[in-house]
Design a protein around this motif. Structure first.
Motif, PDB file in Angstrom:
ATOM      1  N   GLU A   6       0.824  -1.203   0.000  1.00  0.00           N
ATOM      2  CA  GLU A   6       0.000   0.000   0.000  1.00  0.00           C
ATOM      3  C   GLU A   6       0.861   1.257   0.000  1.00  0.00           C
ATOM      4  O   GLU A   6       1.973   1.264   0.532  1.00  0.00           O
ATOM      5  CB  GLU A   6      -0.903   0.037   1.231  1.00  0.00           C
ATOM      6  CG  GLU A   6      -1.835  -1.142   1.381  1.00  0.00           C
ATOM      7  CD  GLU A   6      -1.491  -2.022   2.560  1.00  0.00           C
ATOM      8  OE1 GLU A   6      -2.395  -2.707   3.089  1.00  0.00           O
ATOM      9  OE2 GLU A   6      -0.305  -2.034   2.957  1.00  0.00           O
ATOM     10  N   ARG A  19      -5.421   9.686  -1.861  1.00  0.00           N
ATOM     11  CA  ARG A  19      -5.574   8.564  -2.782  1.00  0.00           C
ATOM     12  C   ARG A  19      -4.657   7.441  -2.318  1.00  0.00           C
ATOM     13  O   ARG A  19      -3.443   7.625  -2.236  1.00  0.00           O
ATOM     14  CB  ARG A  19      -5.223   8.982  -4.203  1.00  0.00           C
ATOM     15  CG  ARG A  19      -5.406   7.885  -5.242  1.00  0.00           C
ATOM     16  CD  ARG A  19      -5.074   8.428  -6.622  1.00  0.00           C
ATOM     17  NE  ARG A  19      -5.107   7.436  -7.671  1.00  0.00           N
ATOM     18  CZ  ARG A  19      -6.206   7.052  -8.304  1.00  0.00           C
ATOM     19  NH1 ARG A  19      -7.371   7.603  -8.006  1.00  0.00           N
ATOM     20  NH2 ARG A  19      -6.153   6.139  -9.265  1.00  0.00           N
ATOM     21  N   SER A  21      -3.133   3.629  -2.952  1.00  0.00           N
ATOM     22  CA  SER A  21      -2.845   2.687  -4.026  1.00  0.00           C
ATOM     23  C   SER A  21      -2.297   1.401  -3.439  1.00  0.00           C
ATOM     24  O   SER A  21      -1.628   1.423  -2.402  1.00  0.00           O
ATOM     25  CB  SER A  21      -1.831   3.279  -5.006  1.00  0.00           C
ATOM     26  OG  SER A  21      -2.363   4.404  -5.664  1.00  0.00           O
ATOM     27  N   CYS A  22      -2.580   0.311  -4.119  1.00  0.00           N
ATOM     28  CA  CYS A  22      -2.087  -0.997  -3.685  1.00  0.00           C
ATOM     29  C   CYS A  22      -1.650  -1.781  -4.913  1.00  0.00           C
ATOM     30  O   CYS A  22      -2.435  -1.939  -5.855  1.00  0.00           O
ATOM     31  CB  CYS A  22      -3.171  -1.745  -2.932  1.00  0.00           C
ATOM     32  SG  CYS A  22      -2.728  -3.434  -2.449  1.00  0.00           S
ATOM     33  N   THR A  77      -3.564  -3.705  -9.682  1.00  0.00           N
ATOM     34  CA  THR A  77      -3.553  -2.634  -8.690  1.00  0.00           C
ATOM     35  C   THR A  77      -4.988  -2.264  -8.332  1.00  0.00           C
ATOM     36  O   THR A  77      -5.921  -2.455  -9.128  1.00  0.00           O
ATOM     37  CB  THR A  77      -2.847  -1.380  -9.217  1.00  0.00           C
ATOM     38  OG1 THR A  77      -3.515  -0.931 -10.408  1.00  0.00           O
ATOM     39  CG2 THR A  77      -1.396  -1.657  -9.551  1.00  0.00           C
ATOM     40  N   ASN A  79      -7.022   1.061  -6.330  1.00  0.00           N
ATOM     41  CA  ASN A  79      -6.880   2.401  -5.779  1.00  0.00           C
ATOM     42  C   ASN A  79      -8.146   2.806  -5.034  1.00  0.00           C
ATOM     43  O   ASN A  79      -9.243   2.326  -5.327  1.00  0.00           O
ATOM     44  CB  ASN A  79      -6.622   3.406  -6.906  1.00  0.00           C
ATOM     45  CG  ASN A  79      -5.376   3.066  -7.698  1.00  0.00           C
ATOM     46  OD1 ASN A  79      -4.310   2.853  -7.131  1.00  0.00           O
ATOM     47  ND2 ASN A  79      -5.510   3.000  -9.004  1.00  0.00           N
ATOM     48  N   CYS A  95      -5.147  -3.075   2.320  1.00  0.00           N
ATOM     49  CA  CYS A  95      -5.474  -3.584   0.997  1.00  0.00           C
ATOM     50  C   CYS A  95      -5.770  -5.082   1.108  1.00  0.00           C
ATOM     51  O   CYS A  95      -5.106  -5.805   1.881  1.00  0.00           O
ATOM     52  CB  CYS A  95      -4.298  -3.343   0.057  1.00  0.00           C
ATOM     53  SG  CYS A  95      -4.537  -3.947  -1.625  1.00  0.00           S
TER      54      CYS A  95
END
Length: 121
Positions: A6, A19, A21-22, A77, A79, A95
C-alpha cells in the motif's frame, strides 16, 4: 508467494482528499475481488470498498459518495480515492485481494501491512 503493498496514506485536514494505491504482486493466477478495509483503534476491521474482477464496486454506507474504488486487472492494482475526509475516517487502511495463486489452488484472502490515514485539523 503474494505481496500487497500500500501507498498514499498520511495526515489530511477534514474536507481534504487522499488517494491510496495498492500493488499486488507475486504468484497471481486470477483475482476475484480486491479492495480496502480499515481498522480504527478499539474497533474491528471493517469493509470500506471492494471491486470485483467484473468491475462491480461495493461500498460501506459511511463512504458512499465520498470514496471511489478502482481496479486495474492488467497491472493488478487497486486504488481508493477518498474525498471530503472526516475525522471518523481515521484508521489503518488495509489492501485486500481474494485470489488464486495458480489454476489448482483455492481462492483465498491476502492482506497488505496496512497504512495510516489520519484526518485532523
Amino acid at each position: 508467494q503474494v505481496q500487497l503493498l500500500e501507498s498514499g496514506g498520511g495526515l489530511v485536514q477534514p474536507g481534504g482528499s487522499l488517494r491510496l494505491s495498492c500493488v499486488i504482486s507475486g504468484s497471481i493466477y486470477r483475482i476475484k475481488v480486491m479492495g480496502w478495509y480499515r481498522q480504527a483503534p478499539g474497533n474491528q476491521r471493517e469493509l470500506v470498498a471492494t471491486i470485483t474482477n467484473g468491475r462491480i464496486p461495493n461500498y460501506a454506507a459511511s463512504v458512499i459518495g465520498r470514496f471511489f474504488v478502482s481496479g486495474d486487472n492488467v497491472r493488478d492494482t487497486v486504488n481508493l480515492q477518498m474525498n471530503n475526509l472526516k475525522p471518523e475516517d481515521t484508521a489503518v487502511y488495509f489492501c485486500n485481494a481474494e485470489l488464486q495463486s495458480n489454476s489448482l489452488s483455492q481462492f483465498r484472502d491476502y492482506w497488505g501491512q496496512g497504512i495510516q490515514v489520519t484526518v485532523s485539523s
